[in-house]
Design an enzyme around this catalytic site. Structure first.
Site, PDB file in Angstrom:
ATOM      1  N   HIS A   1      20.190  43.040  45.056  1.00  0.00           N
ATOM      2  CA  HIS A   1      21.515  43.475  45.507  1.00  0.00           C
ATOM      3  C   HIS A   1      21.376  43.806  46.986  1.00  0.00           C
ATOM      4  CE1 HIS A   1      25.404  45.110  45.954  1.00  0.00           C
ATOM      5  NE2 HIS A   1      25.001  46.368  46.065  1.00  0.00           N
TER       6      HIS A   1
ATOM      7  N   ASP B   1      28.153  46.463  42.284  1.00  0.00           N
ATOM      8  CA  ASP B   1      28.187  47.879  42.661  1.00  0.00           C
ATOM      9  C   ASP B   1      29.505  48.256  43.321  1.00  0.00           C
ATOM     10  OD1 ASP B   1      27.221  50.440  42.869  1.00  0.00           O
ATOM     11  OD2 ASP B   1      26.092  50.063  44.703  1.00  0.00           O
TER      12      ASP B   1
ATOM     13  N   HIS C   1      30.956  47.470  50.515  1.00  0.00           N
ATOM     14  CA  HIS C   1      31.340  48.834  50.162  1.00  0.00           C
ATOM     15  C   HIS C   1      30.657  49.889  51.019  1.00  0.00           C
ATOM     16  CE1 HIS C   1      28.198  47.612  47.114  1.00  0.00           C
ATOM     17  NE2 HIS C   1      27.614  48.635  47.648  1.00  0.00           N
TER      18      HIS C   1
END
Length: 933
Positions: free
Chosen positions: A14, A126, A352
């Site tokens: 990620h 996420d 994010h």
């Protein structure tokens, strides 16, 4: 032995491009990771495949430093060992515009297609909650699944899993959007790292698999178990094939497979044949949790980032793209390459940890540079487009006013006809330096230019009330395409006036002229003249000011109280809203992720605090009242907060309070009412001198309502005013895009904003809309102690809102449309007197449909077709009609990837060659393509 279950092990990382380290520090780790991956794939055939986190920017970032490895990388992608796409970056969907999400998907597909096959994986590992329209967005992109880690199940500190409060019995579920679109949802019930660092050694592997298999079986609906071999910035596990062989020895009843997402999805669907799953509908915001781990307050961390993002998004999608279309239709260019660059630069701020404002200070400093780069690129596109448009508009009708004529073009790039106050700067006279005059003579000529006696007229010759500010001697330059720059001296003026009924996706033309048949002196007598402010009007409409504290137009009446709060009367409904505009201040001992008010603290407000109130603007088209406060508030949190931060005390358990020392918080609030306005503008200027606090503005609705509606991605989502029974957090703040609305019987209040993306409906018996203007904190939070002093947001901050009272239906009353228009700046440009093939009043495309919100107008890169998008703001079907004077050869329906959906074209009902009508389904996102001759 018959295998009872299959363990799908998917290797991935990620990749947060920037977070607890600056971008380049993460970038260096990425280079090492991909170097290791390429070596492993080439030298170890047992290492089957790798997933590039659903975002193609990883390829760009790697090849920027390792261009010599391009062929090696492409070979592995085309052989199906590296899976790429479908996104350009992994974004936060709540804090980025609907069109930004679409461009992200389009660019991800475009880039992935260059290297190989696009992974049709709806990947949101996420994302801090998921918007309700994602299933429809996925289906339109040919993606039938969504993988996500947040929004349905509760996750606590360090992503520990709770077994309480599930909305789905299993990690596999059906996720249904408000329009009825459905995708297979895969919840990372044990997070996207549940197969990370699988042991090779027998004893350690035995302990690992005993725990991990039990965890996966607890939530799996089938015999297909998912194990994600990776985590944030996770280095490659090169010995994974050996670890899998160890697992096979320990658990012969399980088939361990180095798998990939397509194979896993196919296996799950096969296992689910004939079975039903739980259906989860709409937004995934962790509603059924205690409310402490939702990360929702990232919506108010570093508000300035959200404001810069709103400005950049609006400039690209709502101004530059439609203007470039109009320019292209009339002799200009549509610069696809520049749009790609501008969008990619902006999208790089949308992950994010970036747009959420929850990284270290260095990250957010670099974001400001990206925002500026994208915005300046869009500005350049707009300038080029306006040059083409003004050159095509027929302004010859103004020639009758003589030689001293300055035409100007006002464009409305919103989807609705628009009336409002605009400001434009004009060069009243120019003297080029190439003419060889001494600089002193240049300056003398410009200063001697007579500006008196001029008036503003529209294309019909009607005089328009106008304020003219003489900006004096100025410097400018042209940058021709065929020769060196051309500097000049000029006399610059600023005109402010009401532009009335400018058509949607169109323009209206005006000119600043000397009145026909009047001398300069006679013209000046028509208004008031001074060196700094020249008013040129004939019949002046009545002032909007009613005494020292009241403004009024045909729709609204606003009266300011002694403490700066105000009442707002909506004349058509008779509803009066009271105690509006009160500031609320509380301590904040949380972090960039979550707000936490000190235990037992009572909120401070400006209710009863004396304010200075003055009339700051009084013109025929607009009036303003200025309110100032000097407010003593605590300077910061007490010393205990830093102790608790260093000790990594979980923020809900902190005991810190606010300090006893105080500072003066200076607040300046401007209330602005336009003559034809349906809403009241509220602009707040905050000189922030305090730390560790939150500042909100309160708007009591005093309407009986159990729910409210809020603008989200292609949706007006309905949310309950009361949280779920599981909710324990005293705060119930939520995300918004353009506005939030509380409506009751025959009355409603819509509060629109520019980049203020956090609100709360207070449970105070008044259904007060509280909008967060500023949140000041001093640490990043999450998994360690990362001080972020710049997140205190000291210095001047601003906030812009528009209050739109209505008759109880924000959509059918037009309040929602006005809220969307509030996001979009007017664009004006000076023109010359000449003939042209564009009329003085023009609209490229005309449409109607009460329930529809217009979203975008752009050009397709491959076909050159026009693409227009709307969405239905309601759960009721609506009608959409469209017509144009363009040379149309055909209409068709498209998906969000701008591919024709031929089987849907039967819905189109053409009303002649240049018009069509069709039904817009409940909550439908609709894209229409127009082929041109």
């Amino acid at each position: 032995m018959t295998k009872q279950q299959t363990a799908h092990i998917i290797s991935h990382t990620h990749w947060d491009r920037e977070w607890y380290l600056p971008y380049e520090r993460h970038h260096l780790r990425l280079i090492r990771l991909v170097d290791s991956l390429l070596d492993t794939l080439e030298n170890n055939p047992g290492f089957k495949s790798y997933f590039f986190d659903g975002q193609t920017i990883i390829i760009e970032d790697y090849l920027q430093v390792r261009p010599e490895n391009r062929e090696r990388l492409v070979r592995q992608i085309r052989e199906g060992r590296i899976f790429i796409g479908p996104w350009y970056i992994l974004q936060d969907a709540f804090l980025t515009s609907p069109e930004a999400n679409v461009r992200n998907l389009q660019l991800g597909h475009q880039d992935a297609g260059v290297y190989g096959e696009v992974s049709k994986i709806g990947y949101f590992p996420d994302t801090f909650g998921l918007t309700g329209q994602i299933p429809q967005l996925m289906v339109q992109a040919g993606i039938t699944n969504a993988f996500f880690g947040r929004g349905v199940k509760p996750t606590g500190f360090n992503n520990t899993v709770s077994s309480d409060g599930y909305e789905s019995s299993f990690s596999e579920l059906v996720w249904e959007g408000p329009d009825g679109s459905k995708v297979l949802g895969i919840l990372f019930a044990n997070w996207y790292s549940n197969g990370n660092e699988i042991p090779v050694e027998i004893e350690e592997a035995q302990r690992f698999w005993e725990r991990k298999l039990a965890d996966a079986r607890q939530y799996a609906a089938t015999d297909q178990l998912l194990f994600m071999n990776g985590c944030d910035h996770q280095p490659l596990q090169t010995e994974l094939p050996e670890a899998i062989r160890t697992a096979e020895k320990l658990h012969p009843e399980v088939a361990f497979v180095h798998s990939n997402f397509p194979d896993y999805i196919e296996a799950v669907r096969t296992s689910l044949a004939g079975r039903s799953l739980s259906t989860v509908k709409g937004e995934l915001r962790s509603q059924r949790t205690d409310g402490w781990g939702t990360l929702v307050n990232t919506a108010s961390a570093r508000v300035y980032l959200k404001q810069l993002n709103q400005r950049g998004q609006a400039m690209l999608e709502k101004v530059a793209e439609p203007l470039a279309v109009i320019a292209k239709l009339h002799g200009g260019e549509y610069p696809h390459h520049l749009f790609t660059y501008a969008w990619k630069t902006l999208l790089q701020n949308h992950p994010h940890d970036s747009i959420c404002g929850c990284s270290v200070d260095e990250v957010h400093r670099e974001m400001i540079t990206r925002f500026d780069k994208s915005y300046h690129t869009a500005e350049g596109i707009v300038a080029d487009s306006m040059q083409a448009i003004t050159g095509a508009v027929d302004t010859s009708g103004f020639a009758a006013y003589g030689e001293e004529v300055l035409p100007l073009v006002v464009t409305n790039t919103s989807g609705w006809s628009r009336t409002g106050t605009v400001t434009v700067e004009l060069d009243a006279a120019r003297q080029y330096l190439r003419d060889g005059l001494p600089l002193e003579e240049n300056a003398r000529l410009m200063k001697a230019e007579d500006l008196s006696g001029r008036i503003l007229v529209d294309e019909q010759g009607n005089r328009i009330p106008c304020t003219v500010q003489d900006l004096g001697l100025s410097f400018g330059y042209d940058l021709p395409d065929d020769r060196f720059r051309q500097p000049y001296s000029c006399r610059k003026v600023r005109l402010t006036f009401e532009a009335a009924d400018v058509p949607a996706l169109g323009l209206r033309t005006y000119a600043w002229v000397r009145p026909l048949g009047e001398s300069a002196a006679e013209g000046a007598a028509a208004g008031s003249a001074s060196a700094d402010n020249i008013q040129a009007v004939t019949s002046v409409p009545a002032s909007l000011v009613r005494g020292g504290r009241m403004l009024e137009n045909d729709t609204l009446r606003v009266e300011v109280m002694a403490d700066g709060s105000f009442t707002l009367e909506h004349k058509p409904s008779g509803k009066v809203y009271r105690d509006l505009g009160v500031y609320e201040n509380t301590g904040d001992i949380g972090n960039e992720y979550m707000y936490r008010q000190p235990a037992g603290e009572a909120a401070l407000t400006t209710k009863g605090l004396a304010a200075d109130i003055t009339i700051s603007e009084d013109t025929p088209y607009r009036a303003s009242i200025e309110i100032t406060h000097a407010w003593e508030i605590p300077a910061a949190a007490d010393a205990l907060l830093e102790e608790e931060q260093r000790a990594l005390v979980y923020y809900p358990e902190r005991q810190a309070q606010r300090a006893s020392a105080t500072v003066t918080l200076k607040l300046r609030t401007v209330l602005r009412l336009e003559r034809s306005g349906q809403g009241l503008e509220v602009k707040s200027y905050i000189q922030n001198t305090a730390k560790d606090h939150r500042l909100r503005m309160l708007f009591p609705a005093d309407l009986a309502a159990a729910s409210h509606r809020v603008d989200s991605m292609f949706e007006l989502a309905e949310r309950p005013n009361e949280p779920a029974p599981e909710w324990r957090n005293p705060s119930n703040a939520q995300h918004q895009q353009s506005f939030v609305d509380v409506s009751g019987e025959n009355a409603g209040l819509t509060v629109a904003n520019l980049g203020l993306q956090e609100y709360e409906i207070l449970r105070d018996g008044r259904n007060t809309i509280a909008v967060t203007l500023l949140r000041s904190v001093g640490e990043m939070g999450d998994w360690g102690w990362f001080p972020t002093p710049e997140a205190q947001c000291l210095g001047e901050q601003t906030a812009d809102m528009l209050l739109l009272p209505h008759n109880g239906d924000a959509v059918l009353s037009g309040a929602a449309a006005a809220a969307y228009q509030f996001q979009i700046p007017w664009t004006c440009a000076q023109a010359e007197v000449h003939t042209g093939h564009l009329p003085a009043v023009y609209s490229a495309v005309r449409w109607s449909g009460q329930r529809a919100a217009f979203s975008s107008l752009k050009l397709n890169r491959e076909s050159g077709d026009l693409l227009l998008r709307w969405f239905n703001m309601t759960n009721q079907p609506g009608e959409l009609k469209l017509d144009t004077d363009l040379p149309v050869t055909g209409f068709y329906l498209s998906n969000v990837l701008e591919a024709e959906v031929a089987e849907e074209n039967a819905r189109l009902k053409q009303g002649g060659a240049n018009a069509l009508e069709l039904q817009l389904g409940s909550h439908e996102i609709l894209t229409v393509g127009i082929r041109l001759d």
